[in-house]
Design a protein around this motif. Structure first.
Motif, PDB file in Angstrom:
ATOM      1  N   LEU A 105     -21.973  10.388  -4.668  1.00 48.29           N
ATOM      2  CA  LEU A 105     -21.850  11.673  -5.280  1.00 48.29           C
ATOM      3  C   LEU A 105     -21.017  11.497  -6.462  1.00 48.29           C
ATOM      4  N   PRO A 106     -20.234  10.836  -6.757  1.00 47.16           N
ATOM      5  CA  PRO A 106     -19.687  10.459  -8.211  1.00 47.16           C
ATOM      6  C   PRO A 106     -20.479  10.141  -9.196  1.00 47.16           C
ATOM      7  N   LEU A 107     -21.690   9.192  -8.670  1.00 45.80           N
ATOM      8  CA  LEU A 107     -22.701   8.674  -9.555  1.00 45.80           C
ATOM      9  C   LEU A 107     -23.479   9.732 -10.013  1.00 45.80           C
ATOM     10  N   ILE A 108     -23.836  10.598  -9.031  1.00 47.61           N
ATOM     11  CA  ILE A 108     -24.900  11.555  -9.330  1.00 47.61           C
ATOM     12  C   ILE A 108     -24.395  12.621 -10.377  1.00 47.61           C
ATOM     13  N   MET A 109     -23.062  12.858  -9.916  1.00 52.58           N
ATOM     14  CA  MET A 109     -22.421  13.937 -10.899  1.00 52.58           C
ATOM     15  C   MET A 109     -22.282  13.413 -12.212  1.00 52.58           C
ATOM     16  N   LEU A 110     -22.137  12.013 -12.479  1.00 50.11           N
ATOM     17  CA  LEU A 110     -21.851  11.453 -13.776  1.00 50.11           C
ATOM     18  C   LEU A 110     -23.347  11.335 -14.409  1.00 50.11           C
ATOM     19  N   ILE A 111     -24.270  11.064 -13.833  1.00 48.70           N
ATOM     20  CA  ILE A 111     -25.676  11.039 -14.402  1.00 48.70           C
ATOM     21  C   ILE A 111     -25.982  12.705 -14.776  1.00 48.70           C
ATOM     22  N   VAL A 112     -25.584  13.549 -13.965  1.00 47.15           N
ATOM     23  CA  VAL A 112     -25.958  14.994 -14.447  1.00 47.15           C
ATOM     24  C   VAL A 112     -24.982  15.434 -15.795  1.00 47.15           C
ATOM     25  N   ALA A 113     -23.745  15.056 -15.636  1.00 49.83           N
ATOM     26  CA  ALA A 113     -22.989  15.287 -16.670  1.00 49.83           C
ATOM     27  C   ALA A 113     -23.177  14.572 -18.147  1.00 49.83           C
ATOM     28  N   LEU A 114     -23.726  13.339 -18.017  1.00 50.14           N
ATOM     29  CA  LEU A 114     -24.233  12.635 -19.000  1.00 50.14           C
ATOM     30  C   LEU A 114     -25.576  13.367 -19.563  1.00 50.14           C
ATOM     31  N   ALA A 115     -26.470  13.909 -18.771  1.00 51.98           N
ATOM     32  CA  ALA A 115     -27.646  14.244 -19.260  1.00 51.98           C
ATOM     33  C   ALA A 115     -27.196  15.751 -19.875  1.00 51.98           C
ATOM     34  N   THR A 116     -26.546  16.341 -19.360  1.00 49.35           N
ATOM     35  CA  THR A 116     -25.935  17.947 -19.825  1.00 49.35           C
ATOM     36  C   THR A 116     -25.364  17.543 -21.235  1.00 49.35           C
ATOM     37  N   ALA A 117     -24.267  16.524 -21.282  1.00 45.98           N
ATOM     38  CA  ALA A 117     -23.843  16.136 -22.686  1.00 45.98           C
ATOM     39  C   ALA A 117     -24.817  15.906 -23.806  1.00 45.98           C
ATOM     40  N   TYR A 118     -25.724  15.182 -23.215  1.00 44.40           N
ATOM     41  CA  TYR A 118     -26.632  14.651 -24.219  1.00 44.40           C
ATOM     42  C   TYR A 118     -27.553  15.775 -24.737  1.00 44.40           C
ATOM     43  N   TRP A 119     -27.906  16.536 -23.717  1.00 45.87           N
ATOM     44  CA  TRP A 119     -28.683  17.916 -24.053  1.00 45.87           C
ATOM     45  C   TRP A 119     -27.804  18.810 -25.258  1.00 45.87           C
ATOM     46  N   LYS A 120     -26.551  18.743 -24.797  1.00 46.47           N
ATOM     47  CA  LYS A 120     -25.749  19.533 -25.735  1.00 46.47           C
ATOM     48  C   LYS A 120     -25.547  19.353 -27.055  1.00 46.47           C
ATOM     49  N   ALA A 121     -25.671  18.095 -27.150  1.00 44.51           N
ATOM     50  CA  ALA A 121     -25.343  17.329 -28.470  1.00 44.51           C
ATOM     51  C   ALA A 121     -26.452  17.473 -29.273  1.00 44.51           C
ATOM     52  N   LYS A 122     -27.680  17.702 -28.529  1.00 47.03           N
ATOM     53  CA  LYS A 122     -29.045  17.810 -29.115  1.00 47.03           C
ATOM     54  C   LYS A 122     -29.254  19.020 -29.653  1.00 47.03           C
ATOM     55  N   LEU A 123     -28.798  20.092 -28.866  1.00 46.86           N
ATOM     56  CA  LEU A 123     -28.552  21.394 -29.177  1.00 46.86           C
ATOM     57  C   LEU A 123     -27.636  21.821 -30.627  1.00 46.86           C
ATOM     58  N   THR A 124     -26.431  21.193 -30.351  1.00 46.51           N
ATOM     59  CA  THR A 124     -25.525  21.302 -31.558  1.00 46.51           C
ATOM     60  C   THR A 124     -25.295  20.147 -32.423  1.00 46.51           C
ATOM     61  N   ASN A 125     -24.576  19.352 -32.094  1.00 46.41           N
ATOM     62  CA  ASN A 125     -24.229  18.244 -32.600  1.00 46.41           C
ATOM     63  C   ASN A 125     -23.463  17.133 -32.109  1.00 46.41           C
ATOM     64  N   LYS A 126     -22.943  15.848 -32.622  1.00 49.99           N
ATOM     65  CA  LYS A 126     -22.742  14.709 -31.583  1.00 49.99           C
ATOM     66  C   LYS A 126     -21.298  15.223 -31.095  1.00 49.99           C
ATOM     67  N   ASN A 127     -20.678  16.030 -31.915  1.00 48.42           N
ATOM     68  CA  ASN A 127     -19.272  16.527 -31.419  1.00 48.42           C
ATOM     69  C   ASN A 127     -19.190  17.204 -30.242  1.00 48.42           C
ATOM     70  N   GLY A 128     -20.141  17.723 -29.548  1.00 49.73           N
ATOM     71  CA  GLY A 128     -20.306  18.228 -28.441  1.00 49.73           C
ATOM     72  C   GLY A 128     -20.496  17.526 -27.009  1.00 49.73           C
ATOM     73  N   PHE A 129     -20.573  16.119 -27.288  1.00 49.78           N
ATOM     74  CA  PHE A 129     -20.975  15.522 -26.297  1.00 49.78           C
ATOM     75  C   PHE A 129     -19.749  15.091 -25.340  1.00 49.78           C
ATOM     76  N   VAL A 130     -18.684  14.636 -25.771  1.00 46.93           N
ATOM     77  CA  VAL A 130     -17.419  14.382 -24.915  1.00 46.93           C
ATOM     78  C   VAL A 130     -16.748  15.553 -24.253  1.00 46.93           C
ATOM     79  N   PRO A 131     -16.737  16.808 -25.071  1.00 52.41           N
ATOM     80  CA  PRO A 131     -16.090  17.957 -24.315  1.00 52.41           C
ATOM     81  C   PRO A 131     -17.035  18.285 -23.132  1.00 52.41           C
ATOM     82  N   THR A 132     -18.383  18.253 -23.563  1.00 56.49           N
ATOM     83  CA  THR A 132     -19.203  18.775 -22.421  1.00 56.49           C
ATOM     84  C   THR A 132     -19.078  17.831 -21.134  1.00 56.49           C
ATOM     85  N   LEU A 133     -19.118  16.464 -21.399  1.00 52.14           N
ATOM     86  CA  LEU A 133     -18.956  15.500 -20.494  1.00 52.14           C
ATOM     87  C   LEU A 133     -17.623  15.693 -19.523  1.00 52.14           C
TER      88      LEU A 133
END
Length: 200
Positions: A120-148
């Motif tokens: 479960l934590p591994l799946i949540m981590l993968i989803v969180a990383l994917a969402t953070a990467y997507w957010k960084a693509k939509l905005t900028n790299k500063n959005g990665f860590v807060p989204t994660l």
């Protein structure tokens, strides 16, 4: 944020939560015949309660999201150094991952190995990383860590009622709508605020 924009965010998140809850509930009912909301066995009635349950979970998600935004605003006023704040968020992500494995293992394990509690934590981590990467693509790299941080640490806190139960079906029924709603809110925030460079 104007009232109109908040209404848009509220209703879209509510609809997504209801849809995610209904779909998750139907799939869980098909996989586990004993899974039912409020112990109701009638399929149509049960689906209605699954949708209502998902919508209720979406409201919890929205409360968590606005609490996160308020805390973030206060903390960024206190901690001026972005690197320090990012470090603290990554530290909280690691603590959340550890707790998701260790606390559930110590509370529920009955002869099983710890590896099963890492899924479960591994799946949540993968989803969180994917969402953070997507957010960084939509905005900028500063959005990665807060989204994660939001997708993993905050979602884990919101899901505590389900994580306290030793039931995969209950955990999935709460987590899937939470993840869908949290991802939607964090990914749409910059459009709602009409500032494409503002990280969430």
């Amino acid at each position: 944020m104007t009232l109109r924009k908040w209404f848009h965010l509220f209703w879209t998140t509510l609809l997504l939560g209801g849809a995610a809850g209904g779909i998750t509930g139907i799939l869980l009912s098909a996989a586990d015949k004993e899974f039912a909301i409020l112990g109701v066995s009638g399929m149509g009635y049960n689906v209605m309660w699954m949708i209502i349950g998902g919508a209720t979970i979406s409201v919890l998600s929205q409360m968590g999201f606005f609490a996160y935004l308020i805390v973030r605003f206060i903390v960024m006023g206190i901690i001026r150094n972005k690197w320090t704040w990012d470090f603290l968020q990554i530290l909280f992500v690691l603590i959340a991952l550890f707790d998701l494995v260790y606390l559930r293992y110590t509370n529920f394990a009955q002869g099983e190995t710890i590896w099963g509690y890492m899924v479960l934590p591994l799946i949540m981590l993968i989803v969180a990383l994917a969402t953070a990467y997507w957010k960084a693509k939509l905005t900028n790299k500063n959005g990665f860590v807060p989204t994660l941080f939001f997708m993993l640490a905050v979602t884990s806190m919101e899901a505590v009622p389900a994580l306290k139960l030793n039931s995969s079906a209950s955990t999935l029924y709460m987590l899937i709508p939470l993840i869908v709603c949290n991802a939607w809110q964090i990914l749409i925030l910059h459009k709602i605020l009409a500032d494409k460079k503002e990280p969430a």
